[in-house]
Motif scaffolding. Structure first.
Motif, PDB file in Angstrom:
ATOM      1  N   GLY A  80       0.802  -1.214   0.000  1.00  0.00           N
ATOM      2  CA  GLY A  80       0.000   0.000   0.000  1.00  0.00           C
ATOM      3  C   GLY A  80       0.830   1.256   0.000  1.00  0.00           C
ATOM      4  O   GLY A  80       0.343   2.337  -0.218  1.00  0.00           O
ATOM      5  N   SER A  81       2.101   1.098   0.252  1.00  0.00           N
ATOM      6  CA  SER A  81       2.893   2.317   0.355  1.00  0.00           C
ATOM      7  C   SER A  81       3.335   2.842  -0.984  1.00  0.00           C
ATOM      8  O   SER A  81       4.090   3.770  -1.076  1.00  0.00           O
ATOM      9  CB  SER A  81       4.124   2.048   1.223  1.00  0.00           C
ATOM     10  N   THR A  82       2.927   2.208  -2.051  1.00  0.00           N
ATOM     11  CA  THR A  82       3.310   2.734  -3.362  1.00  0.00           C
ATOM     12  C   THR A  82       2.285   3.744  -3.812  1.00  0.00           C
ATOM     13  O   THR A  82       1.210   3.847  -3.255  1.00  0.00           O
ATOM     14  CB  THR A  82       3.394   1.633  -4.418  1.00  0.00           C
ATOM     15  N   THR A  83       2.646   4.460  -4.836  1.00  0.00           N
ATOM     16  CA  THR A  83       1.725   5.475  -5.306  1.00  0.00           C
ATOM     17  C   THR A  83       0.820   4.930  -6.397  1.00  0.00           C
ATOM     18  O   THR A  83       0.491   5.602  -7.338  1.00  0.00           O
ATOM     19  CB  THR A  83       2.511   6.664  -5.881  1.00  0.00           C
ATOM     20  N   ARG A 113       1.357   3.013  -8.801  1.00  0.00           N
ATOM     21  CA  ARG A 113       2.027   2.398  -9.937  1.00  0.00           C
ATOM     22  C   ARG A 113       2.897   1.275  -9.403  1.00  0.00           C
ATOM     23  O   ARG A 113       3.033   1.126  -8.204  1.00  0.00           O
ATOM     24  CB  ARG A 113       2.875   3.436 -10.656  1.00  0.00           C
ATOM     25  N   VAL A 140       7.605  12.910  -7.137  1.00  0.00           N
ATOM     26  CA  VAL A 140       6.993  12.108  -6.088  1.00  0.00           C
ATOM     27  C   VAL A 140       7.500  12.489  -4.710  1.00  0.00           C
ATOM     28  O   VAL A 140       6.805  12.358  -3.717  1.00  0.00           O
ATOM     29  CB  VAL A 140       7.292  10.628  -6.379  1.00  0.00           C
ATOM     30  N   GLY A 187       0.778   6.422  -0.562  1.00  0.00           N
ATOM     31  CA  GLY A 187       0.913   7.267  -1.745  1.00  0.00           C
ATOM     32  C   GLY A 187       1.602   8.587  -1.492  1.00  0.00           C
ATOM     33  O   GLY A 187       1.708   9.407  -2.390  1.00  0.00           O
ATOM     34  N   CYS A 188       2.123   8.793  -0.291  1.00  0.00           N
ATOM     35  CA  CYS A 188       2.737  10.096  -0.026  1.00  0.00           C
ATOM     36  C   CYS A 188       4.179  10.151  -0.489  1.00  0.00           C
ATOM     37  O   CYS A 188       4.790  11.201  -0.456  1.00  0.00           O
ATOM     38  CB  CYS A 188       2.658  10.414   1.466  1.00  0.00           C
ATOM     39  N   GLY A 189       4.741   9.049  -0.893  1.00  0.00           N
ATOM     40  CA  GLY A 189       6.104   9.084  -1.408  1.00  0.00           C
ATOM     41  C   GLY A 189       7.137   8.578  -0.432  1.00  0.00           C
ATOM     42  O   GLY A 189       8.331   8.636  -0.708  1.00  0.00           O
ATOM     43  N   LYS A 190       6.715   8.080   0.715  1.00  0.00           N
ATOM     44  CA  LYS A 190       7.707   7.690   1.721  1.00  0.00           C
ATOM     45  C   LYS A 190       8.529   6.484   1.286  1.00  0.00           C
ATOM     46  O   LYS A 190       9.729   6.413   1.522  1.00  0.00           O
ATOM     47  CB  LYS A 190       7.035   7.435   3.064  1.00  0.00           C
ATOM     48  N   SER A 191       7.866   5.516   0.607  1.00  0.00           N
ATOM     49  CA  SER A 191       8.632   4.362   0.138  1.00  0.00           C
ATOM     50  C   SER A 191       9.643   4.771  -0.906  1.00  0.00           C
ATOM     51  O   SER A 191      10.761   4.255  -0.956  1.00  0.00           O
ATOM     52  CB  SER A 191       7.700   3.309  -0.459  1.00  0.00           C
ATOM     53  N   THR A 192       9.224   5.708  -1.769  1.00  0.00           N
ATOM     54  CA  THR A 192      10.155   6.194  -2.781  1.00  0.00           C
ATOM     55  C   THR A 192      11.348   6.854  -2.112  1.00  0.00           C
ATOM     56  O   THR A 192      12.493   6.679  -2.537  1.00  0.00           O
ATOM     57  CB  THR A 192       9.447   7.187  -3.709  1.00  0.00           C
TER      58      THR A 192
END
Lengths: 566, 339, 356
Positions: A7-10, A12, B20, B41-46
């Motif tokens: 779930g931590s992806t945006t 994509r 991102v 979806g906030c970009g933390k994993s990125t």
């Protein structure tokens, strides 16, 4: 282990990313991996096919579509195209109708011998076309077991043989999909009062539809491009586009017409492949959960009956072939097998069958390592994660490019080799390499379709974890990719080997007379009536079938859950 | 600045043309555990992957001990990654998994074996050396993953939602263990998560992230007690955020003269016979620890309240008196813990 | 673990294969060397599937000339011609035998051959292809309808006499022919019908097909499998398109008579040619081969090996031939120019009529 959506992806698939390389390095690596297969395919596929098409569309040096269009306008060609379409359609429909219940029985029901039957189903698919042709000919010949049905040179015989070949594809593809179907919606429907048939119709079938459509399109492809079968069973009365190309090239020397038909065939195949892709066939469901099969119930009787019919239909030609090979008139004899060390009555052959068998095995070894090497490189290229739209498009293009050998007539390819690879630096016409290369190209799509799904199913985070622990990219690949890919690799090797053993279309053009392979020898024995020649052909066919079956059974023992995705 | 182990300086990461992660600046001192908390979806994993070297940077720098890491590939950075589902090498035993990094660095076999034993003891998995990963439970897999990550004493441990795949009980338990193990080993760690409980269980410092930007950074307690805005407060688990009149009411009841925006936890309002607020019970539900009530107070929206279990169940529709527990309130707004 | 087993298995496989020298690439064609002189001189003869000569004659040729004869067989005359045409720029061999008068013009138009400057034996000139010195006649035979007289006697039926009889319902399901595009025999028969029927030939063939005619791919299938006089176990057809020489091979031991007969009004003459391939590696060897084919010994061996008549005058024929292999006095003819102009159309049209 249940799959967990990250779930931590945006939204994509960015959890599956590559180590940070600059853009140029990315494209560089992609090019480096792809250059080998692209080069090989260009020289040994594009060039020969292009050469044949050029001869067809540029007769006498000028671009002239006249001959091509004239051939396309002939009523006979229309009849041939029409026959190809309707016979392939009928064969596909029959195959699906027979295959789906069989897939159900063999994959979803538990009974002793189910595993063995599943493995046995693979054998007809990889049997050499010549063997199947001979088996059917023997079955429906005037003096044979089904002679009374007068099936010689009828569409029924052709369609029956096509179904024989392809029912395994449907069973395998639909069966493995069925294993991965979530049973809970069906159970919910049953709890709501739906009977088993209704559950199947309204719940299971829609879920299976992508797999069925994908399998059906592949089967249609194989039926429409079948060569050996139609040549042997259609004799001169019935022709498909493939045999028509053969006729026009070798007999009528109508190269423009042959070229036009080749293009037509290629376009149809491309359209089919696109269709298969669109229906999500190539989307590999990475949910590894499979529901275990259950014991048969009374409601399963119709499906079991169909399965029994299918198994009988598969056993009949083969059984009849084996029986005929050990009889001479009314006596039981092994003479036909002993004669395999001779060159046949009236010197039908230049070398004894046993030597041809050695040739076949040696060629198959070469074809296998070539196909594996190419296939591995191609699989790596098409399963690498893309970092942007441009890269994705290039990869999709490459994916399609490497599937092309499926769609081009083996005749066009073989003849193309003959006329383009005759000058230095590519004077390969008399090289012992040519036959293995052609066979490797024919086996390539199969190899890629076996290895690529396994590679694609690897969670990229494993590689990332390995990298973060200090593993260089090659080391990470060794730790993460190799264990996953080794079984599909072995399975692909088996497929390639079996395919190569039985390859007939391209080999018949390219094999040098002193080094025939067994399918060629069988065909020659059939075409040269002489004392014992026919018996020898039967014996050789049985030997080839047994060799192929052995390889396939070994492959299947590796028990890869999803051997190949279409 | 130079005493920090890791410095992220104005980092931006783009994917397929979309930015991102925007201008993120962070510091991490040696031995600290920082949690980057933010919604999906906030970009933390990125961000995490960028630090590991798995994503190309659009702009900004990553400095380790003052050295720029942009030219160093992932496998040379000395960071270890741990994911939410372990990502163990299924074809190797637990011992081989744990010893992987040591084997890559070609440590002698005896030393590797010794270290593996040490690590297994550290994560309370003594005796699991020859087990296959497929036979382990979720918690055990995560512990093996942790042992593997710690094997070569990485400069920095990067954790991507390490506890999300586990069930609630295990999560709490393992969270505590994780904190204890990392403390004992003196590991510096950066964790990303969307679960504030996870953050609180494991980390010392916290950074809140939203749509690619950091909105608040600070010690756990500071961030906790002074969320920078209403959205941050809600994300940290505060049930309600009030401004203006209602806020003043609450502050008054708590004995303060503030009129700043206030965030309330679900247990901020308490059933109290001598309380200064009067409310109408709209709903009541028993939980193992307390009665959880919904009350409507004049001048305030519907709020949560609690009552101890030993009291009689307040019936819906009854009037009750409520007091405010000031320790369960937080003042919302940029304060000492702002960026 | 299962992985290790798989690895070991693959390792074993690879080692056994390499040890067994499995690769085909390893093995190569060893060029044959002349034992006495150590010279390597291959001469490649490209021919059709029906080529056959006694091994003794070939060995003598090799001994006398020092060449090693490599024979490459390429389907029937039509296929052979087409392959030669397609590979004109880099020929498949040095010399070709088997292009016949029905296909020669296609080969000549595509400059497949180069001139042969040897001398022809007496009588061979008569069989020369109009005005060409590139193709050399080697043998001749006539394609005629053959009937199994023994079968007809046993079934108390009068055998057919003419082409029209073949379409007569009385002879329903009795004729087997070879395909015109797939067999030079079949093509010759088609030409015979075109010569006989003119523009109405397609109607004639439609009637033939309606009368239950079986079409086989090649002469061997038709004669040895389906023709009752050919000895095939499941043979059912007493009429076949074959050669004027065929009755010489169906002599009944007891009576000393032939059990089959050729209908001499239905014949089409076929002459087979040899030629040096343009651009050949070994033109001298090619010439030697053609000389060999024209030599008296080979001409005398032609009837027994390939069931054809020699072109050289005065060549002795086998005993039965004189009696039973009667050559037709007049044949149905189509000029080479006509064949050249219409071959493709005729083959296409024939295929149209035959296929469903």
């Amino acid at each position: 282990m249940p799959t967990v959506t990250t779930g931590s992806t945006t939204g994509r698939t960015s959890s599956r990313s590559e180590p940070a390389l600059s853009t140029t390095r990315r494209w560089g690596t992609l090019a480096g991996l792809a250059i080998g297969p692209v080069l090989v395919l260009s020289v040994f596929f594009l060039l020969p096919v292009g050469g044949m098409l050029a001869r067809g569309f540029w007769p006498h040096g000028r671009f002239d579509l006249g001959g091509a269009l004239e051939t396309l306008a002939r009523p006979r060609v229309h009849r041939v195209v029409w026959f190809t379409l309707w016979s392939s359609t009928v064969a596909t429909v029959v195959t699906v109708l027979l295959g789906v219940p069989t897939a159900y029985v063999l994959h979803r029901l538990r009974f002793p011998g189910a595993a063995l039957l599943r493995s046995a189903m693979l054998v007809p698919f990889v049997l050499p076309t010549v063997v199947v042709g001979v088996a059917f000919l023997q079955l429906i010949a005037a003096g044979g077991p089904l002679g009374g049905l007068h099936l010689e040179a009828t569409p029924t015989a052709i369609i029956a043989a096509l179904v024989f070949f392809n029912v395994a594809v449907v069973v395998r593809a639909v069966g493995s999909s069925w294993d991965a179907v979530d049973p809970r919606p069906g159970q919910a429907a049953a709890a709501l009062g739906a009977g088993p048939l209704r559950v199947f119709w309204t719940v299971t079938l829609p879920t299976l539809r992508p797999a069925i459509v994908a399998a059906a399109s592949v089967v249609f492809l194989f039926c429409a491009t079948a060569f050996g079968i139609v040549l042997m069973l259609g004799q001169l009365r019935y022709a498909t586009v493939e045999t028509e190309i053969y006729q026009r090239t070798t007999r009528l020397l109508d190269l423009p017409g042959a070229a036009a038909l080749s293009i037509l065939q290629l376009l149809t195949v491309t359209a089919l492949l696109l269709l298969a892709q669109r229906t999500g066939a190539s989307r590999i469901s990475s949910s590894g959960t499979t529901t275990p099969p259950r014991r048969p119930r009374r409601t399963d009787v119709p499906a079991v009956a169909v399965t029994a019919l299918v198994l009988a239909l598969l056993a009949l030609p083969l059984g009849s072939l084996v029986l005929a090979s050990v009889r001479d008139g009314d006596r039981w004899t092994l003479a036909n097998y002993r004669l395999l060390t001779s060159t046949g009555g009236k010197n039908a052959l230049l070398v004894p069958v046993t030597e041809a068998l050695a040739n076949s095995l040696r060629t198959a070894v070469d074809a296998t390592w070539m196909a594996l090497l190419l296939g591995l490189m191609v699989s790596i290229v098409v399963t690498r994660r893309s970092h942007g739209r441009a890269e994705r498009r290039v990869k999709a293009g490459l994916d399609g490019f490497f599937m092309l050998p499926l769609g081009v007539s083996a005749v066009t390819l073989g003849f193309g080799f003959l006329i383009t690879l005759d000058r230095p630096p590519l004077a390969l016409r008399d090289s012992p390499l040519l036959v293995p290369i052609a066979q490797a190209l024919v086996a390539l799509p199969l190899v890629v379709r076996t290895i690529a799904p396994a590679l694609a199913g690897i969670d990229d985070r494993l590689r990332q974890a390995a990298a973060s622990l200090g593993a260089a990219p090659w080391r990470a690949a060794l730790t993460v990719d190799l264990p996953v890919v080794i079984r599909p690799l072995l399975a692909a090797a088996g497929f390639a080997f079996a395919t190569s053993l039985g390859e007939f279309g391209a080999t018949s053009f390219l094999a040098r007379d002193e080094h025939p392979t067994v399918p060629i020898v069988i065909y020659r024995l059939i075409s040269h009536p002489g004392e014992h020649n026919y018996g020898m052909a039967l014996a050789a066919a049985v030997v080839l079938a047994v060799a192929t079956a052995l390889v396939m059974l070994v492959v299947d023992r590796l028990r890869t859950a999803r051997v190949g995705a279409w | 600045m130079s005493s920090e182990l890791l410095t992220i300086d104005n980092l931006s990461v783009a994917y397929d043309g979309q930015v991102v992660v925007r201008d993120v600046t962070l510091e991490l001192a040696e031995g600290q555990v920082l949690a980057v908390l933010g919604p999906s979806g906030c970009g933390k994993s990125t961000l995490l992957r960028a630090i590991a070297g798995l994503e190309p940077l659009q702009s900004g720098r990553i400095l380790l001990d003052g050295r720029d890491l942009s030219a160093t590939p992932t496998h040379k950075r000395g960071f270890a990654l741990m994911f939410q589902d372990g990502q163990l090498f299924e074809h190797q035993s637990v011992a081989r998994n744990v010893g992987y990094a040591l084997r890559i660095r070609r440590r002698p076999r005896a030393e590797t074996a010794r270290r593996v034993q040490e690590l297994l003891e550290l994560v309370n998995l003594t005796g699991y050396a020859d087990r296959s990963p497929s036979t382990l439970s979720g918690g055990e897999r995560q512990r093996v993953a942790l042992a593997r990550a710690l094997a070569v004493s990485p400069r920095l441990l990067l954790l991507d939602e390490p506890l999300s795949a586990l069930d609630a009980n295990l999560r709490e338990h393992l969270g505590g263990e994780l904190r204890e193990i990392m403390g004992r080993a003196g590991t510096t760690a950066l964790m990303v998560t969307h679960d504030h409980d996870e953050a609180f269980a494991v980390a010392d410092r916290m950074a809140l992230m939203r749509t690619g930007r950091l909105v608040q950074t600070g010690e756990l307690a500071d961030v906790w007690q002074h969320p920078v805005d209403a959205e941050a407060a809600r994300f940290l688990g505060y049930a309600a955020v009030l401004t203006g009149g209602p806020a003043e009411l609450i502050w008054q009841a708590a004995g303060s003269t503030s009129y700043a925006e206030v965030a309330l936890r679900r247990s901020a309002l308490r059933l109290d016979g001598h309380g200064s607020l009067h409310g109408l019970v709209v709903g009541a539900r028993a939980t193992p620890e307390l009665w959880r009530l919904r009350v409507r107070i004049d001048g305030l929206p519907e709020l949560d309240a609690v009552a101890p279990l030993d009291l009689a169940a307040p019936a819906p529709g009854s009037q009750i008196r409520l007091a405010v527990d000031p320790t369960r309130l937080a003042r919302v707004g940029p304060g000492p813990a702002a960026i | 673990m299962h992985l290790q087993r798989a690895l070991v298995a693959s390792l074993v496989l690879v080692t056994t294969c390499s040890m067994a020298a499995c690769s085909a690439i390893g093995g190569s064609d060893e060029p044959t060397a002349n034992e006495t002189t150590g010279q390597i001189k291959d001469v490649v003869l490209v021919t059709h599937d029906s080529f056959a000569l006694p091994k003794g004659l070939i060995k003598k040729f090799e001994k006398d000339t020092g060449y090693h004869l490599v024979v490459r067989q390429n389907g029937d005359a039509g296929e052979l011609t087409n392959k030669l045409v397609l590979t004109t720029n880099s020929p498949l061999g040095d010399v070709s035998f088997g292009v016949d008068n029905t296909f020669a013009s296609r080969a000549l138009d595509n400059h497949v051959f180069e001139a042969y400057d040897g001398t022809l034996p007496a009588g061979a000139d008569a069989y020369r292809l109009e005005g060409s010195d590139q193709v050399v006649p080697i043998d001749t035979a006539s394609v005629c309808v053959n009937v199994d007289t023994a079968w007809y006697a046993a079934h108390q039926q009068t055998p057919p006499q003419t082409l029209d009889d073949l379409a007569d319902p009385a002879y329903h399901d009795q004729l087997v022919v070879e395909g015109a595009p797939t067999s030079s025999t079949g093509f010759a028969f088609l030409l015979a019908t075109i010569a006989a029927k003119g523009d109405g030939w397609q109607d004639y063939w439609t009637r033939l097909m309606a009368n239950g005619t079986k079409v086989d791919a090649g002469w061997e299938d038709a004669y040895y499998v389906d023709f009752t006089g050919g000895g095939g176990k499941a043979a059912t057809r007493p009429i076949v398109v074959s050669y004027d020489s065929s009755p010489a091979f169906t002599i009944d031991q007891a009576s000393g008579k032939s059990t089959t007969k050729a209908l001499l009004d239905t014949c089409f003459r076929q002459t087979e040619y040899a030629g040096i391939l343009a651009g050949a590696d070994n033109p001298a060897g090619a010439k030697a081969v053609i000389d060999f084919l024209l030599s008296p010994q080979v001409q005398a061996a032609l009837p027994e090996s390939m069931y054809v008549f020699p072109v050289a005058d005065g060549t002795p024929l086998p005993a039965e031939w004189a009696k039973w292999a009667v050559q037709p006095t007049s044949t149905l003819d189509v000029s080479a120019a006509d064949i050249d102009a219409n071959r493709d159309d005729w083959l296409n049209d024939w295929t149209d009529v035959i296929t469903k």
